[in-house]
Design a protein around this motif. Structure first.
Motif, PDB file in Angstrom:
ATOM      1  N   ILE A 275       0.820  -1.212   0.000  1.00 34.50           N
ATOM      2  CA  ILE A 275       0.000   0.000   0.000  1.00 34.50           C
ATOM      3  C   ILE A 275       0.854   1.263   0.000  1.00 34.50           C
ATOM      4  CG2 ILE A 275      -0.252   0.465   2.475  1.00 34.50           C
ATOM      5  CD1 ILE A 275      -3.152   0.312  -0.034  1.00 34.50           C
ATOM      6  N   GLY A 276       2.176   1.144   0.359  1.00 34.45           N
ATOM      7  CA  GLY A 276       3.078   2.302   0.301  1.00 34.45           C
ATOM      8  C   GLY A 276       3.564   2.796   1.643  1.00 34.45           C
ATOM      9  N   LYS A 277       3.501   1.969   2.688  1.00 31.86           N
ATOM     10  CA  LYS A 277       3.919   2.407   4.020  1.00 31.86           C
ATOM     11  C   LYS A 277       5.421   2.702   4.067  1.00 31.86           C
ATOM     12  CE  LYS A 277       2.410  -1.375   5.913  1.00 31.86           C
ATOM     13  NZ  LYS A 277       1.950  -2.051   4.680  1.00 31.86           N
ATOM     14  N   SER A 278       6.216   1.799   3.507  1.00 35.28           N
ATOM     15  CA  SER A 278       7.671   2.008   3.514  1.00 35.28           C
ATOM     16  C   SER A 278       8.056   3.222   2.680  1.00 35.28           C
ATOM     17  CB  SER A 278       8.385   0.759   2.975  1.00 35.28           C
ATOM     18  OG  SER A 278       8.145  -0.355   3.819  1.00 35.28           O
ATOM     19  N   THR A 279       7.338   3.469   1.600  1.00 39.02           N
ATOM     20  CA  THR A 279       7.611   4.643   0.762  1.00 39.02           C
ATOM     21  C   THR A 279       7.365   5.927   1.547  1.00 39.02           C
ATOM     22  OG1 THR A 279       6.974   3.414  -1.214  1.00 39.02           O
ATOM     23  CG2 THR A 279       6.998   5.810  -1.377  1.00 39.02           C
ATOM     24  N   LEU A 280       6.318   5.950   2.359  1.00 37.65           N
ATOM     25  CA  LEU A 280       6.032   7.126   3.186  1.00 37.65           C
ATOM     26  C   LEU A 280       7.159   7.371   4.177  1.00 37.65           C
ATOM     27  CD1 LEU A 280       4.271   9.381   4.297  1.00 37.65           C
ATOM     28  CD2 LEU A 280       2.986   7.678   5.596  1.00 37.65           C
ATOM     29  N   LEU A 281       7.651   6.326   4.837  1.00 32.67           N
ATOM     30  CA  LEU A 281       8.755   6.483   5.778  1.00 32.67           C
ATOM     31  C   LEU A 281       9.998   7.009   5.072  1.00 32.67           C
ATOM     32  CD1 LEU A 281       6.955   5.028   7.823  1.00 32.67           C
ATOM     33  CD2 LEU A 281       8.897   3.573   8.416  1.00 32.67           C
TER      34      LEU A 281
ATOM     35  N   ARG B  70      14.004  11.460   4.044  1.00 36.59           N
ATOM     36  CA  ARG B  70      14.799  12.248   3.092  1.00 36.59           C
ATOM     37  C   ARG B  70      14.292  13.682   2.965  1.00 36.59           C
ATOM     38  NH1 ARG B  70      15.015   7.530  -1.628  1.00 36.59           N
ATOM     39  NH2 ARG B  70      16.164   6.025  -0.394  1.00 36.59           N
ATOM     40  N   ARG B  71      13.306  14.016   3.803  1.00 40.12           N
ATOM     41  CA  ARG B  71      12.687  15.345   3.790  1.00 40.12           C
ATOM     42  C   ARG B  71      12.104  15.683   2.421  1.00 40.12           C
ATOM     43  NH1 ARG B  71      13.663  17.921   8.671  1.00 40.12           N
ATOM     44  NH2 ARG B  71      15.497  17.189   9.794  1.00 40.12           N
ATOM     45  N   GLU B  72      11.645  14.681   1.711  1.00 42.77           N
ATOM     46  CA  GLU B  72      10.901  14.934   0.483  1.00 42.77           C
ATOM     47  C   GLU B  72       9.505  15.439   0.817  1.00 42.77           C
ATOM     48  OE1 GLU B  72      11.217  11.272  -1.586  1.00 42.77           O
ATOM     49  OE2 GLU B  72      13.317  11.570  -2.109  1.00 42.77           O
ATOM     50  N   LEU B  73       9.110  15.251   2.062  1.00 42.56           N
ATOM     51  CA  LEU B  73       7.938  15.916   2.626  1.00 42.56           C
ATOM     52  C   LEU B  73       8.456  16.989   3.581  1.00 42.56           C
ATOM     53  CD1 LEU B  73       5.711  12.778   3.353  1.00 42.56           C
ATOM     54  CD2 LEU B  73       5.566  14.337   1.408  1.00 42.56           C
ATOM     55  N   ALA B  74       7.711  18.064   3.705  1.00 44.58           N
ATOM     56  CA  ALA B  74       8.232  19.293   4.325  1.00 44.58           C
ATOM     57  C   ALA B  74       8.271  19.224   5.847  1.00 44.58           C
ATOM     58  CB  ALA B  74       7.396  20.487   3.869  1.00 44.58           C
ATOM     59  N   VAL B  75       9.072  18.304   6.401  1.00 42.04           N
ATOM     60  CA  VAL B  75       9.272  18.238   7.842  1.00 42.04           C
ATOM     61  C   VAL B  75      10.160  19.412   8.256  1.00 42.04           C
ATOM     62  CG1 VAL B  75      10.183  16.848   9.738  1.00 42.04           C
ATOM     63  CG2 VAL B  75       9.088  15.733   7.783  1.00 42.04           C
TER      64      VAL B  75
END
Length: 764
Positions: A241-247, A252-257
């Motif tokens: 479903i993409g859980k590992s991809t989200l982590l 890698r901060r590809e999401l704006a943390v």
């Protein structure tokens, strides 16, 4: 032909949006299925099919399909279509069809001569879509559908491009993929101490997330990720479903943390070298390592300045006029170095550097590393132990956001017990992907359910409560949906009846407005039901399988892995083998299944006994270039493809999954194929080595149910406490070469492990 076309498109473009796949296959199927009507109308069917293939080729490439794969696909489809056309020609007869036959033959010949569908057409070069066989033909493409599909694809690609924000860390990974760990760590996690990090919230809230993997496959769509600081989240969902991809995107901060929040992701095993295990854990805190190196550099330089200053003083005593300037330069540099050294000492003190070594040693001990093993080089450890080292490094660094991907897969029951206890007191935020219910029950404060390209949140640390809450939500959503549908029907009935009635027109208009303002509700989705089913067992008389005073040592080693083991496995046995990694559990299974012979002792078996063995590394024994059906046919011949597919269906491998190459299946799907193969042996005894690895929650439930219903004996090595508790009634412990029955349940064993660890100070 429709399923064949659909399968080929999915095989060539597996990561495309299913909407595009379905549209393309349906579009081609429609035109192939209308060949008879084309013949009736004397239409150039060969030219039409050529046009449709070119259109579909461009559609798939524009949607993100691999150009070479799409070209091979369309070339193969054209060969199939040519055969279909030829069959139609052979069946054509009568004077009224002779003209049509000649046209079709001419179109196919001209097409072949000019290479319309060969390297000139379907293999990459531009072709005039409106010109075939030297003349203009009327396009049969449904322009409205084409425009709608193009708009949808363009909007999707544009949205993806706009929402893909480039961050420094992700650029680092793409442009310099082999960059060393230290530089990547410092790029992703800048050192912020004192006032720089004070007062800043460490909560994470990311709105309107779109997340993709591969060529256009979307796993999250316009959803919100919320992580409250100090909470421990269990991220669950079906395999693939993409859980590992989200982590990975978070790490890698590809999401704006926010930059002031430090992140560490335990994903891959540590690369081994000559560094001792303890030092490898200490080096994981890159900023501490960097500050210690800076401290060493400064102290070395200060010692050099002392020597230079002494030499300058001697020159001054001898009356050298230049010595005064030299002493001044030395003093200036010394003052600068002293200032820097104070700052370094302050930073080391703030990160409690002096406590680092005992803390690292305690973490390693909790994960099963003895004092001697902590001094061994990392390249001396196997893959599983290197994974533990990677986990130890992450725990030692204490990041604000700790990301763990199936950590229990690499640990035994004692180490899982330590890890769950450790995480309960973790000061930061934890996001862990796991299907281990017992582990999540002990660790998680919240559950995040990833499904249907969105994230649903449940404030519950108990898995059973989560399931009950989710089911209640579904019931409420279903009730709300059904109520609204009834209300919509009521309004629509009134509108249809009185829309053109002058006396009631105003009321009808009012209801139209009400209907337009109603929110659009969707019927809540149901989880796919997964069932495992082992075959019925042929009864045989005892004794079934016995070990008497069995010992075992590997040929190259004098150390006994097993010593004096006595064990009796019967048709009604339900035995769980537990113990630390390396204690001999898998070796015992190999002795039981005659994969290896004991060094001494006796193994007695019923002559008719058949054992079904599920190996921990079962994938290594599969030919992943074959489909599951082909693999079964090769190794367990005697059935038809349809029988193999039905058998695979009993383990959740349904539809076309059994016909795909196994390398395209997820880890959980490969495990299901292995279980299906296990059933083909019609075993009396199941011997299962870590069967829960890679299975999602639905798969674990199905496995537990199947094991409970199995009429033969079961011997299982597992770290999954919930699976053991639901299926086994005996606990046997492997420890120091001995294998003994434990007088209690798996929960009693965990409490003993916890008390033993606490007694030696590992839990503090």
């Amino acid at each position: 032909m429709a399923p064949s076309i659909a399968q080929q498109i999915r095989g060539a473009c597996p990561k495309l949006d299913p909407v595009v796949q379905d549209y393309a296959s349906g579009y081609l199927y429609h035109h192939v299925s209308t060949l008879d009507s084309a013949l009736e109308r004397s239409v150039d069917a060969g030219a039409d099919l050529h046009n449709e293939l070119l259109f579909v080729r461009q559609l798939l490439v524009d949607a993100g399909g691999d150009t070479e794969a799409v070209q091979k696909l369309t070339a193969g489809l054209w060969e199939q279509f040519q055969a279909t056309l030829q069959a139609k020609l052979e069946k054509a007869g009568g004077a009224d069809r002779q003209g049509t036959v000649r046209k079709l033959e001419q179109a196919m010949v001209i097409g072949a001569q000019r290479g319309v569908i060969s390297s000139v057409g379907l293999f990459g070069t531009e072709t005039d879509l409106e010109a075939v066989g030297g003349r203009r033909v009327e396009s049969k493409v449904d322009k409205k559908k084409l425009e709608k599909a193009e708009r949808k694809i363009a909007a999707k690609l544009e949205k993806r491009a706009m929402k893909t924000v480039e961050y420094e860390a992700s650029r680092l990974l793409r442009e310099r993929p082999k960059e060393d760990y230290d530089e990547f760590y410092m790029q992703v996690n800048p050192l912020l101490l004192g006032s720089a990090a004070a007062g800043k919230s460490k909560d994470i809230k990311l709105d309107n997330i779109d997340l993709y993997v591969g060529a256009g496959q979307r796993i999250l769509s316009d959803t919100t990720l919320t992580l409250a600081h100090g909470h421990r989240y269990g991220l669950i969902g079906q395999n693939g479903i993409g859980k590992s991809t989200l982590l990975r995107a978070l790490s890698r901060r590809e999401l704006a943390v926010p930059k002031h929040i430090t992140i560490l992701h335990v994903e891959q095993e540590l690369v081994g070298d000559d560094t001792p295990a303890l030092q490898a854990v200490l080096d994981a805190d890159v900023w501490r390592k960097h500050l210690l190196q800076e401290q060493h550099r400064i102290l070395t330089r200060l010692a050099e300045l002392d020597s230079l200053q002494a030499a300058a003083a001697e020159q001054g005593d001898r009356g050298d006029d230049g010595s005064a300037g030299t002493r001044a330069q030395i003093e200036t540099e010394r003052e600068e170095l002293d200032t820097t050294l104070v700052e370094v000492h302050s930073k080391l003190s703030e990160i409690e550097s002096e406590k680092a070594e005992p803390r690292a040693a305690s973490i390693l001990a909790g994960l099963g590393f003895s004092k001697e093993a902590q001094q061994n080089p990392t390249n001396s450890f196997s893959g599983g132990w290197r994974m533990r080292l990677a986990l130890a490094r992450a725990l030692f660094c204490k990041p604000d956001l700790l990301l763990l991907d199936e950590p229990s897969n690499m640990l035994d029951v004692p180490s899982i017990t330590f890890l769950s206890y450790y995480l309960q007191g973790y000061p930061g935020t934890v996001l862990v992907v796991s299907h281990d219910r017992a582990f999540l029950n002990e660790v998680a404060t919240d559950i995040i359910h990833q499904h249907s390209e969105r994230l649903d949140y449940y404030r519950s640390s108990n898995f059973d409560v989560f399931y009950a809450t989710r089911e209640e939500r579904r019931k409420n959503q279903r009730r709300e949906y059904e109520t609204q549908m009834a209300y919509r029907k009521h309004l629509q009935t009134f509108i249809d009846k009185f829309r053109y009635n002058a006396a009631k027109s105003s009321e009808a208009q009012s209801r139209i407005k009400k209907l337009e303002k109603l929110p659009v509700l969707e019927l809540p989705e149901e989880d796919a039901t997964v069932t495992f089913r082992f075959p019925e067992v042929e009864k045989i008389s005892p004794p079934i399988l016995q070990l008497q005073n069995v010992s075992f040592a590997y040929p190259a080693s004098k150390r006994l892995v097993l010593t004096g083991v006595d064990m009796d496995v019967q048709m009604d046995s339900r035995i769980a083998l537990v113990g630390a990694n390396g204690s001999g559990k898998t070796t015992l299974l190999k002795v039981l299944t005659q994969a290896t012979e004991p060094t001494s002792g006796l193994v007695s078996r019923n002559g008719r006994l058949r054992i079904g063995y599920f190996a921990q590394h079962h994938v290594d024994g599969m030919d992943l270039n074959l489909s599951a059906v082909a693999w079964m046919t090769k190794n367990w011949p005697g059935k038809s493809d349809e029988e193999y597919r039905r058998h695979l269906g009993a383990f959740g491998i349904t539809g076309t999954l059994g016909l795909q190459k196994m390398q395209l299946l997820s880890g959980g799907q490969k495990s299901r194929v292995a279980f299906a193969c296990l059933g083909l042996t019609n075993p009396h005894i199941l011997v299962l080595d870590e069967p829960s690895n890679h299975l999602d929650t639905a798969g674990l439930d199905a496995l537990a149910d199947a094991v409970r219903k199995f009429e033969g004996g079961v011997l299982m090595v597992s770290h999954d406490v919930t699976l053991i508790d639901r299926t086994m009634d005996q606990i046997w412990v492997c420890e120091d070469g001995a294998v003994n029955k434990f007088p209690g349940t798996i929960h009693d064993y965990k409490r003993e492990v916890l008390a033993r660890s606490d007694a030696v100070g590992l839990m503090h």
